[in-house]
Design an enzyme around this catalytic site. Sequence first.
Site, PDB file in Angstrom:
ATOM      1  N   GLU A   4      14.921 -95.748  33.224  1.00  0.00           N
ATOM      2  CA  GLU A   4      13.933 -96.817  32.978  1.00  0.00           C
ATOM      3  C   GLU A   4      12.597 -96.205  32.536  1.00  0.00           C
ATOM      4  O   GLU A   4      11.995 -96.649  31.565  1.00  0.00           O
ATOM      5  CB  GLU A   4      13.737 -97.638  34.265  1.00  0.00           C
ATOM      6  N   GLU A  52      10.567 -86.962  33.826  1.00  0.00           N
ATOM      7  CA  GLU A  52      10.599 -88.193  34.607  1.00  0.00           C
ATOM      8  C   GLU A  52      11.478 -88.066  35.848  1.00  0.00           C
ATOM      9  O   GLU A  52      11.246 -88.734  36.842  1.00  0.00           O
ATOM     10  CB  GLU A  52      11.084 -89.356  33.740  1.00  0.00           C
TER      11      GLU A  52
HETATM   12 ZN   LIG Z   1       9.233 -96.201  38.645  1.00  0.00          ZN
END
Ligand SMILES: [Zn+2]
Length: 168
Positions: A70, A145
């Site tokens: 995401e 990330e």
């Molecule tokens: Zn997050």
Amino acid sequence: MDYKIGTNYNGFVLVREENIKEVNSIARIFEHEKTGARLLHMENDDTNKVFSIGFKTPPEDSTGVMHILEHSVLCGSRKFPTKEPFVELVKGSLNTFLNAMTFSDKTIYPIASQNEKDFFNLMDVYLDAVFYPNIYKTKEILMQEGWHYDLEKKEDELTYKGVVYNEM
Ligand SMILES: [Zn+2]
């Protein structure tokens, strides 16, 4: 505009239309002919314009990969190759809502704006992000990330770092 059940509009076939009095809206469900993706359209006189695209993302393990994904798709795309288009949107747009969320079984990317031009721009950035993310070209995005080892000086202790890792 008048819509007809069974008619194809830009690749989306209208399946159902209903007047929903409680929210003063005409609701329409379309199905994308090529992919089977469903589209819910709510027509009303609200000045707020809202768009969201969502995907089924049931996890296969507990690594948090769906949450990492995401974040990662919002780190640059084909049309918007900047490192953090999401951060730039938060700063430079007239949005009234802008976010992305990963649930236990789905991931959604909602945006809202009262300004039509801003609304379509936000939609453009988000659609390009989810369909053409740079993660395929730049593998460092997932590491940034997700998680990676961090070592400033060789006598330091090895630590873990990562945007989602820190967030969780
Ligand atoms: Zn997050």
